[in-house]
Design a protein around this motif. Structure first.
Motif, PDB file in Angstrom:
ATOM      1  N   THR A 172      -3.196   9.714  -3.110  1.00 16.00           N
ATOM      2  CA  THR A 172      -2.358   8.723  -3.788  1.00 16.00           C
ATOM      3  C   THR A 172      -0.993   9.317  -4.126  1.00 16.00           C
ATOM      4  O   THR A 172      -0.784  10.531  -4.027  1.00 16.00           O
ATOM      5  CB  THR A 172      -3.030   8.239  -5.082  1.00 16.00           C
ATOM      6  OG1 THR A 172      -3.105   9.333  -6.008  1.00 16.00           O
ATOM      7  CG2 THR A 172      -4.430   7.703  -4.810  1.00 16.00           C
ATOM      8  N   ILE A 173      -0.083   8.437  -4.545  1.00 17.62           N
ATOM      9  CA  ILE A 173       1.236   8.902  -4.981  1.00 17.62           C
ATOM     10  C   ILE A 173       1.089   9.812  -6.199  1.00 17.62           C
ATOM     11  O   ILE A 173       1.767  10.829  -6.329  1.00 17.62           O
ATOM     12  CB  ILE A 173       2.136   7.694  -5.287  1.00 17.62           C
ATOM     13  CG1 ILE A 173       2.515   6.990  -3.979  1.00 17.62           C
ATOM     14  CG2 ILE A 173       3.387   8.118  -6.048  1.00 17.62           C
ATOM     15  CD1 ILE A 173       3.363   5.765  -4.156  1.00 17.62           C
ATOM     16  N   ARG A 174       0.166   9.464  -7.086  1.00 21.00           N
ATOM     17  CA  ARG A 174      -0.071  10.306  -8.267  1.00 21.00           C
ATOM     18  C   ARG A 174      -0.542  11.705  -7.829  1.00 21.00           C
ATOM     19  O   ARG A 174      -0.100  12.710  -8.405  1.00 21.00           O
ATOM     20  CB  ARG A 174      -1.114   9.648  -9.164  1.00 21.00           C
ATOM     21  CG  ARG A 174      -1.478  10.494 -10.396  1.00 21.00           C
ATOM     22  CD  ARG A 174      -2.501   9.825 -11.269  1.00 21.00           C
ATOM     23  NE  ARG A 174      -1.905   8.744 -12.063  1.00 21.00           N
ATOM     24  CZ  ARG A 174      -2.006   7.466 -11.775  1.00 21.00           C
ATOM     25  NH1 ARG A 174      -2.706   7.084 -10.704  1.00 21.00           N
ATOM     26  NH2 ARG A 174      -1.451   6.542 -12.545  1.00 21.00           N
ATOM     27  N   ASP A 175      -1.424  11.751  -6.828  1.00 20.86           N
ATOM     28  CA  ASP A 175      -1.888  13.045  -6.327  1.00 20.86           C
ATOM     29  C   ASP A 175      -0.732  13.891  -5.819  1.00 20.86           C
ATOM     30  O   ASP A 175      -0.661  15.098  -6.066  1.00 20.86           O
ATOM     31  CB  ASP A 175      -2.894  12.855  -5.191  1.00 20.86           C
ATOM     32  CG  ASP A 175      -4.185  12.204  -5.658  1.00 20.86           C
ATOM     33  OD1 ASP A 175      -4.486  12.316  -6.854  1.00 20.86           O
ATOM     34  OD2 ASP A 175      -4.873  11.589  -4.835  1.00 20.86           O
TER      35      ASP A 175
ATOM     36  N   PHE B  68      10.545   2.323  -7.032  1.00 18.83           N
ATOM     37  CA  PHE B  68       9.946   1.733  -5.828  1.00 18.83           C
ATOM     38  C   PHE B  68       8.419   1.696  -5.901  1.00 18.83           C
ATOM     39  O   PHE B  68       7.779   0.910  -5.213  1.00 18.83           O
ATOM     40  CB  PHE B  68      10.407   2.476  -4.567  1.00 18.83           C
ATOM     41  CG  PHE B  68       9.729   3.804  -4.317  1.00 18.83           C
ATOM     42  CD1 PHE B  68       8.478   3.886  -3.731  1.00 18.83           C
ATOM     43  CD2 PHE B  68      10.366   4.998  -4.657  1.00 18.83           C
ATOM     44  CE1 PHE B  68       7.875   5.105  -3.490  1.00 18.83           C
ATOM     45  CE2 PHE B  68       9.761   6.218  -4.430  1.00 18.83           C
ATOM     46  CZ  PHE B  68       8.510   6.270  -3.851  1.00 18.83           C
ATOM     47  N   VAL B  69       7.825   2.525  -6.765  1.00 16.63           N
ATOM     48  CA  VAL B  69       6.366   2.538  -6.864  1.00 16.63           C
ATOM     49  C   VAL B  69       5.836   1.189  -7.353  1.00 16.63           C
ATOM     50  O   VAL B  69       4.801   0.704  -6.904  1.00 16.63           O
ATOM     51  CB  VAL B  69       5.893   3.677  -7.793  1.00 16.63           C
ATOM     52  CG1 VAL B  69       4.432   3.482  -8.198  1.00 16.63           C
ATOM     53  CG2 VAL B  69       6.067   5.020  -7.103  1.00 16.63           C
ATOM     54  N   HIS B  70       6.569   0.560  -8.263  1.00 18.57           N
ATOM     55  CA  HIS B  70       6.097  -0.712  -8.819  1.00 18.57           C
ATOM     56  C   HIS B  70       6.129  -1.836  -7.786  1.00 18.57           C
ATOM     57  O   HIS B  70       5.520  -2.885  -7.998  1.00 18.57           O
ATOM     58  CB  HIS B  70       6.934  -1.095 -10.042  1.00 18.57           C
ATOM     59  CG  HIS B  70       6.638  -0.247 -11.241  1.00 18.57           C
ATOM     60  ND1 HIS B  70       5.392  -0.178 -11.822  1.00 18.57           N
ATOM     61  CD2 HIS B  70       7.426   0.609 -11.959  1.00 18.57           C
ATOM     62  CE1 HIS B  70       5.427   0.649 -12.854  1.00 18.57           C
ATOM     63  NE2 HIS B  70       6.652   1.144 -12.949  1.00 18.57           N
ATOM     64  N   SER B  71       6.830  -1.610  -6.684  1.00 14.72           N
ATOM     65  CA  SER B  71       6.829  -2.627  -5.628  1.00 14.72           C
ATOM     66  C   SER B  71       5.643  -2.468  -4.692  1.00 14.72           C
ATOM     67  O   SER B  71       5.403  -3.336  -3.846  1.00 14.72           O
ATOM     68  CB  SER B  71       8.134  -2.536  -4.819  1.00 14.72           C
ATOM     69  OG  SER B  71       8.212  -1.295  -4.127  1.00 14.72           O
TER      70      SER B  71
ATOM     71  N   ASP C 281      -1.446   4.479  -7.602  1.00 10.25           N
ATOM     72  CA  ASP C 281      -2.722   4.701  -6.909  1.00 10.25           C
ATOM     73  C   ASP C 281      -2.652   4.304  -5.443  1.00 10.25           C
ATOM     74  O   ASP C 281      -3.671   4.281  -4.751  1.00 10.25           O
ATOM     75  CB  ASP C 281      -3.837   3.898  -7.601  1.00 10.25           C
ATOM     76  CG  ASP C 281      -4.126   4.409  -9.010  1.00 10.25           C
ATOM     77  OD1 ASP C 281      -4.098   5.650  -9.184  1.00 10.25           O
ATOM     78  OD2 ASP C 281      -4.344   3.585  -9.911  1.00 10.25           O
ATOM     79  N   THR C 282      -1.471   3.992  -4.953  1.00  6.66           N
ATOM     80  CA  THR C 282      -1.304   3.678  -3.532  1.00  6.66           C
ATOM     81  C   THR C 282      -1.617   4.922  -2.712  1.00  6.66           C
ATOM     82  O   THR C 282      -1.082   6.008  -2.965  1.00  6.66           O
ATOM     83  CB  THR C 282       0.134   3.222  -3.243  1.00  6.66           C
ATOM     84  OG1 THR C 282       0.411   2.052  -4.013  1.00  6.66           O
ATOM     85  CG2 THR C 282       0.315   2.926  -1.764  1.00  6.66           C
ATOM     86  N   VAL C 283      -2.492   4.774  -1.733  1.00  5.29           N
ATOM     87  CA  VAL C 283      -2.905   5.902  -0.900  1.00  5.29           C
ATOM     88  C   VAL C 283      -1.937   6.033   0.268  1.00  5.29           C
ATOM     89  O   VAL C 283      -1.660   5.059   0.973  1.00  5.29           O
ATOM     90  CB  VAL C 283      -4.341   5.716  -0.373  1.00  5.29           C
ATOM     91  CG1 VAL C 283      -4.723   6.858   0.561  1.00  5.29           C
ATOM     92  CG2 VAL C 283      -5.320   5.624  -1.539  1.00  5.29           C
TER      93      VAL C 283
ATOM     94  N   SER D 121       3.290   7.489   6.487  1.00  9.62           N
ATOM     95  CA  SER D 121       3.784   6.414   7.342  1.00  9.62           C
ATOM     96  C   SER D 121       3.943   5.089   6.603  1.00  9.62           C
ATOM     97  O   SER D 121       4.615   4.186   7.108  1.00  9.62           O
ATOM     98  CB  SER D 121       2.823   6.219   8.526  1.00  9.62           C
ATOM     99  OG  SER D 121       1.503   5.953   8.062  1.00  9.62           O
ATOM    100  N   ASN D 122       3.330   4.956   5.415  1.00  9.25           N
ATOM    101  CA  ASN D 122       3.449   3.694   4.679  1.00  9.25           C
ATOM    102  C   ASN D 122       4.514   3.736   3.590  1.00  9.25           C
ATOM    103  O   ASN D 122       4.580   2.858   2.738  1.00  9.25           O
ATOM    104  CB  ASN D 122       2.097   3.284   4.086  1.00  9.25           C
ATOM    105  CG  ASN D 122       1.451   4.412   3.284  1.00  9.25           C
ATOM    106  OD1 ASN D 122       1.853   5.555   3.390  1.00  9.25           O
ATOM    107  ND2 ASN D 122       0.457   4.069   2.494  1.00  9.25           N
ATOM    108  N   VAL D 123       5.347   4.777   3.582  1.00  5.09           N
ATOM    109  CA  VAL D 123       6.528   4.827   2.718  1.00  5.09           C
ATOM    110  C   VAL D 123       7.706   5.264   3.577  1.00  5.09           C
ATOM    111  O   VAL D 123       7.537   5.923   4.604  1.00  5.09           O
ATOM    112  CB  VAL D 123       6.344   5.793   1.521  1.00  5.09           C
ATOM    113  CG1 VAL D 123       5.314   5.272   0.555  1.00  5.09           C
ATOM    114  CG2 VAL D 123       5.977   7.195   2.003  1.00  5.09           C
ATOM    115  N   SER D 124       8.905   4.905   3.160  1.00  7.83           N
ATOM    116  CA  SER D 124      10.090   5.224   3.951  1.00  7.83           C
ATOM    117  C   SER D 124      10.448   6.700   3.810  1.00  7.83           C
ATOM    118  O   SER D 124       9.941   7.411   2.928  1.00  7.83           O
ATOM    119  CB  SER D 124      11.265   4.367   3.487  1.00  7.83           C
ATOM    120  OG  SER D 124      11.694   4.773   2.193  1.00  7.83           O
ATOM    121  N   ALA D 125      11.366   7.156   4.692  1.00 10.95           N
ATOM    122  CA  ALA D 125      11.789   8.556   4.650  1.00 10.95           C
ATOM    123  C   ALA D 125      12.462   8.879   3.318  1.00 10.95           C
ATOM    124  O   ALA D 125      12.243   9.949   2.733  1.00 10.95           O
ATOM    125  CB  ALA D 125      12.742   8.843   5.810  1.00 10.95           C
TER     126      ALA D 125
END
Length: 676
Positions: free
Chosen positions: A505-508, A538-541, A547-549, A555-559
């Motif tokens: 996740t982003i938190r990880d 951007f996390v809130h979007s 907790d987004t994995v 690949s599921n987030v931009s550069a």
């Protein structure tokens, strides 16, 4: 595009123009082992020596194998008794009970049937009596008990041996992993990732398979040969000598074929590593391949390497596969000779029918393990070839070890000093020579210069990714070589141009990653870091927020979002020294302004080294170093360097130069305009 090839955070970053283009980590250039045949004997011995920590279990395996094979070897001899009992009962029933065996033999010989009389001489018959079923039952029960005992002991042997092999391979994997962590980063410069991965995964798996399948069969086969040969001499020394003729023939056949297939097995695994390296590069740079339309070239390269692997594998397997049919042919010839000579011996009364039957079984048991040993030669060679490739990694020269009595920084201030530092990736191509500079605590030191100037090399030396050729670097007055690498790097935070995220996740990725995060940070600390670096925005979007994995490639987030995450990670770590290598190269202009503010807060009260190509981002640096060819040609702040109208001024103005049009080409260019 930057001239630096950045690695994951905490790993080396090597300039494409500075680092050597050919490595010697695995022998020839590019990290591919050579065509020279492996030294089979010493490598096989070294592999077997790795079983030494399991010597108690290995000894138990040997004992179980001896008893298991011993019981199995006794079976045919006792089964011969069954044949003798049946044959004696069948013959005895044809004669009257009032005659003795001697009378029957004399009567038969007097009738001119000398061969039959000789045959009866070797039969333990009782005239008038039929088959002794009680004796037959007892013998069969004994044979059944022998084979059941042999099966149980063999099962125990296999169970223990499986544990021995798997623990040995477990230790080997752990040793290779530890070795990789002790290797200098220059080793990986010359090692294609696919080739190295092939050694760490495919080759070790092949070692496991080879040990598992060969040790048990090899031990059992050799013991079976010894046990069967002993029983053959007990039954008939003459037939045993005939059977021994097959041993030198088998050894010659095996040696000739093994010698021819040995080099091909080495080539097979070499081409496997090369193919893995090509696949890894193609998949890692898949988007780049698509952009430049190089699919056909990649496919052609793959087809070539795949064909090379096919040819090597086919040659190795085909040649080694000849062993089994040839050994079976030798065994069949041996069987025919034994059957003929044994039949003549029975007819002459020198052997009982049961002994001949037992000997024929022994002849089969004798040639079968020889055939198995020969057929295992290809598997054994393949395993030892893989072992040698793994041993090359284990034998690679390690990085200079940490001092056994290391120093430590008692008063952490963040003062970094280069004292007459010299360094080069290639001894024949000097890069940095006699470099001296001082970064005072709290200063922001920007490093600029053209491609290949040595900017990233400078910060790599601070991280002690490479050892100096001369001079020294001190942190708060302590030579960095007197600190442990862990102590040194724990004081440094690094954000690279090429970002690296971990599966989770982003938190990880910001806080909880066991190896790379700040485990002491609270949830509030993590949120504060995320807000300071505009990750929170951007996390809130995202559907699951923090907790987004995300996968390892992100690949599921931009550069730009990936780069913000790495900046947040460094923010949360709160390092003493901060190294930023084009840390905002992937964010948009508006976000860059915001991140610059966050970086300013992050850089406060700590020494920072900033590598930048966009010079507008480092105008507020306390000290700007302009590097060319590994040397500092200018230093000062932004206004001082512009006033010099030298290298920095040229770099700075070049970023604001417009495209030259056809009309402008006809007009003489005026002096450059400096923008402050």
């Amino acid at each position: 595009m930057s001239d630096e090839v950045a690695a994951p955070e905490g790993e080396q970053t090597v300039k494409a123009t500075d680092r050597p283009t050919t490595g010697r980590a695995f022998g020839p250039p590019g990290g591919i082992p050579g065509d020279k045949s492996m030294n089979f004997g010493p490598s096989a011995k070294r592999l077997l020596r790795r079983l030494r920590p399991q010597r108690v279990q290995v000894s138990l395996v040997v004992v179980l194998a001896v008893f298991s094979v011993g019981l199995a070897v006794l079976g045919p001899k006792i089964l011969g008794k069954v044949t003798d009992i049946i044959f004696a009962g069948y013959i005895g029933k044809k004669y009257p009970s009032n005659m003795t065996k001697e009378q029957i033999i004399e009567q038969t010989r007097a009738a001119g049937n000398g061969r039959v009389a000789d045959l009866l001489q070797g039969v333990d018959l009782v005239p008038g009596a039929g088959i002794d079923f009680d004796a037959l039952r007892n013998v069969l029960m004994l044979v059944l008990a022998l084979y059941l005992g042999s099966f149980f002991l063999s099962w125990m042997q296999g169970y223990i041996l499986n544990g021995v092999v798997q623990r040995t391979v477990l230790d080997l994997r752990s040793e290779v992993e530890d070795k990789l962590n002790r290797l200098p980063l220059s080793y990986f410069d010359g090692a294609p990732r696919g080739e190295l991965l092939s050694r760490v995964t495919n080759d070790i798996d092949n070692i496991s398979t080879s040990l598992q399948q060969t040790l048990s069969q090899l031990l059992t086969s050799l013991l079976t040969v010894v046990g069967v040969l002993t029983m053959m001499f007990v039954v008939s020394p003459l037939l045993a000598l005939i059977a021994l003729v097959s041993i030198p023939i088998s050894m010659i056949v095996t040696a000739v074929i093994a010698k021819r297939s040995q080099a091909r097995f080495v080539a097979q695994w070499r081409h496997t590593g090369a193919l893995n390296g090509q696949i890894e590069e193609a998949f890692t740079g898949h988007e780049l391949v698509k952009v430049f339309g190089r699919q056909k070239e990649i496919e052609a390269s793959f087809a070539t390497k795949n064909e090379e692997l096919y040819q090597a594998a086919f040659g190795a397997q085909f040649i080694s596969g000849l062993i089994m049919p040839l050994m079976m042919f030798v065994g069949n010839l041996n069987y025919v000779v034994i059957a003929v000579v044994g039949g003549l011996r029975v007819a002459s009364g020198q052997l009982s029918l049961g002994d001949v039957q037992a000997f024929i079984q022994y002849s089969r048991q004798f040639t079968q393990p020889l055939t198995q040993v020969a057929s295992m030669a290809n598997l054994l060679q393949s395993g030892v070839a893989s072992a040698e490739r793994v041993f090359e990694v284990l034998d690679a020269e390690e990085q200079v070890p940490d001092d056994k009595t290391p120093e430590t920084v008692t008063q952490a201030r963040g003062r970094v000093e280069f004292e007459h530092v010299s360094f080069s990736y290639n001894p024949d191509k000097p890069l940095i020579t006699d470099l001296s500079l001082v970064a005072e605590p709290g200063m922001t030191v920007a490093i600029v210069g053209p491609t290949g100037a040595g900017k990233t090399t400078l910060v790599n030396l601070i991280m002690r990714f490479y050892e100096l050729n001369g001079g020294r670097i001190t942190l708060d007055g302590v030579d960095i070589t007197e600190l442990t690498r862990h102590d040194l790097r724990s004081r440094i935070g690094m954000v690279l141009q090429d970002t690296w995220l971990f599966g989770g996740t982003i938190r990880d990725n910001i806080r909880d990653n066991i190896l790379y995060g700040n485990l002491n940070a609270s949830e509030d600390d993590m949120l504060a870091a995320a807000k300071a670096t505009y990750v929170d925005r951007f996390v809130h979007s995202l559907p699951d927020g923090y907790d987004t994995v995300i996968d390892e490639e992100g690949s599921n987030v931009s550069a730009g979002e990936k780069q913000l995450l790495t900046i947040a990670r460094a923010f949360l770590a709160d390092p003493q020294l901060l190294i930023l290598d084009e840390a905002t190269s992937s964010v948009d202009t508006r976000t860059e302004v915001l991140v610059q503010r966050a970086m300013a807060a992050l850089r406060s009260d700590r020494t920072s080294f900033v590598i930048a190509h966009r010079l507008s981002t480092i105008r507020d640096a306390n000290l700007i170093l302009v590097m060319e060819n590994g040397a500092i040609v200018e230093q000062g702040n932004h206004r001082e360097l512009l006033a010099l109208n030298g290298a920095y001024s040229n770099l700075y103005n070049a970023q604001f130069s417009g495209a030259v049009t056809t009309e402008e080409e006809a007009v003489p260019a005026g002096p450059p305009v400096l923008r402050s």
